[in-house]
Design an enzyme around this catalytic site. Structure first.
Site, PDB file in Angstrom:
ATOM      1  N   ASN A 109       1.014  -1.045  -0.035  1.00 26.92           N
ATOM      2  CA  ASN A 109       0.062   0.152   0.140  1.00 26.92           C
ATOM      3  C   ASN A 109       0.766   1.180   0.051  1.00 26.92           C
ATOM      4  O   ASN A 109       2.096   1.210   0.494  1.00 26.92           O
ATOM      5  CB  ASN A 109      -0.737   0.071   1.069  1.00 26.92           C
ATOM      6  N   HIS A 111       0.780   5.122   1.769  1.00 30.22           N
ATOM      7  CA  HIS A 111      -0.026   5.836   2.543  1.00 30.22           C
ATOM      8  C   HIS A 111       0.555   7.243   2.649  1.00 30.22           C
ATOM      9  O   HIS A 111       1.783   7.363   2.570  1.00 30.22           O
ATOM     10  CB  HIS A 111       0.147   5.141   3.908  1.00 30.22           C
ATOM     11  N   SER A 138       4.641   6.579   2.611  1.00 33.48           N
ATOM     12  CA  SER A 138       5.410   5.282   2.861  1.00 33.48           C
ATOM     13  C   SER A 138       4.741   4.393   2.057  1.00 33.48           C
ATOM     14  O   SER A 138       3.514   4.416   1.780  1.00 33.48           O
ATOM     15  CB  SER A 138       5.443   5.027   4.442  1.00 33.48           C
TER      16      SER A 138
HETATM   17  C1  GRF Z   1      -3.128   9.095  -2.182  1.00 36.38           C
HETATM   18  O1  GRF Z   1      -2.835   9.869  -1.351  1.00 36.38           O
HETATM   19  C2  GRF Z   1      -2.776   7.706  -1.278  1.00 36.38           C
HETATM   20  O2  GRF Z   1      -1.420   7.731  -0.686  1.00 36.38           O
HETATM   21  C3  GRF Z   1      -3.819   7.450  -0.353  1.00 36.38           C
HETATM   22  O3  GRF Z   1      -5.033   7.673  -1.366  1.00 36.38           O
HETATM   23  C4  GRF Z   1      -4.764   8.524  -2.013  1.00 36.38           C
HETATM   24  C5  GRF Z   1      -5.297   8.178  -3.399  1.00 36.38           C
HETATM   25  O4  GRF Z   1      -4.890   8.883  -4.484  1.00 36.38           O
HETATM   26  N1  GRF Z   1      -3.819   6.001  -0.175  1.00 36.38           N
HETATM   27  P1  GRF Z   1      -5.011   8.399  -6.011  1.00 36.38           P
HETATM   28  O5  GRF Z   1      -6.529   7.705  -6.294  1.00 36.38           O
HETATM   29  O6  GRF Z   1      -3.890   7.554  -6.133  1.00 36.38           O
HETATM   30  O7  GRF Z   1      -4.990   9.574  -7.000  1.00 36.38           O
END
Ligand code: GRF
Length: 217
Positions: A109, A111, A138
């Protein structure tokens, strides 16, 4: 060498999925995206995936009695596509232990914070409230505990005195778009892997591979 078959799980915009898709266009990139799967039928990311010629599937959680049934359907779709690694990229539902254990060591993932700070949602708001000077993102292996799995790589960005959650999130998102393909390449080439309960790196993986330091504002 055969490329690692990757599926990307999204719920919305899909900009991180887009950055992974762009990276995989390089013939030397060690992974390919075999499926983009969304739990929401109208995720803008689905169209973006199609523009890249990637197969898409929608498995709408609202059509299932419970989380277990929804996630079992996702596992089936992932297996049908030959998925070897699952990348969460803005997948906005907490995954059940069954799914997480099924994909243990093969589920990562991104984050938007420097973990272990600011697990959960609204990371940019909370970072500004706490007055941190450095923020970031991260990539980590996913475990049943939210945003608490072994950290693979991190990128830091500075916080400006006049930042709003929006300006800060834009700066972090740019860092995410660089970090995620880079971390995926490390995993796909076998240089970093899940072992025991941690992310173990080969001896030739340097701090520059796994830690991106802030550029001055
Ligand atoms: C990103 O900031 C990611 O880190 C978080 O959710 C957001 C998703 O953005 N988990 P996208 O859909 O990739 O534009």
């Amino acid at each position: 060498m055969a490329k690692l078959k990757v599926a990307v799980l999204i719920s919305g915009r899909g900009s991180n999925m887009g950055s992974l898709a762009r990276a995989t266009m390089d013939p030397d990139f060690p992974a390919e995206i075999v499926l983009v799967l969304s739990n929401r039928p109208h995720s803008p990311g689905l169209e973006l995936a199609q523009e890249h010629g990637i197969d898409i599937r929608v498995i709408d959680h609202k059509e299932f009695a419970d989380r277990e049934a929804h996630e079992a359907a996702m596992t089936q779709a992932l297996e049908e596509a030959g998925t070897e690694l699952v990348c969460l990229a803005g997948y906005m539902r907490i995954l059940e232990e069954g799914f997480v254990n099924e994909w243990r060591g093969r589920l990562i993932n991104i984050h938007p914070s420097l973990l272990p700070s600011f697990r959960g949602v609204d990371t940019h708001e909370r970072a500004l409230e706490r007055g941190v000077r450095v923020h970031g993102c991260s990539v980590h292996f996913v475990t049943a505990e939210l945003d608490a799995g072994p950290i693979i790589a991190q990128a830091a960005v500075p916080v400006a005195p006049d930042d709003t959650p929006e300006t800060l999130s834009e700066r972090v998102l740019e860092a995410e778009h660089n970090l995620y393909p880079h971390a995926l390449a490390l995993i796909a080439s076998g240089k970093i892997r899940w072992s025991g309960d941690s992310a173990v790196a080969d001896s030739d993986v340097t701090e520059h591979d796994v830690a991106v330091f802030p550029n001055p504002l």
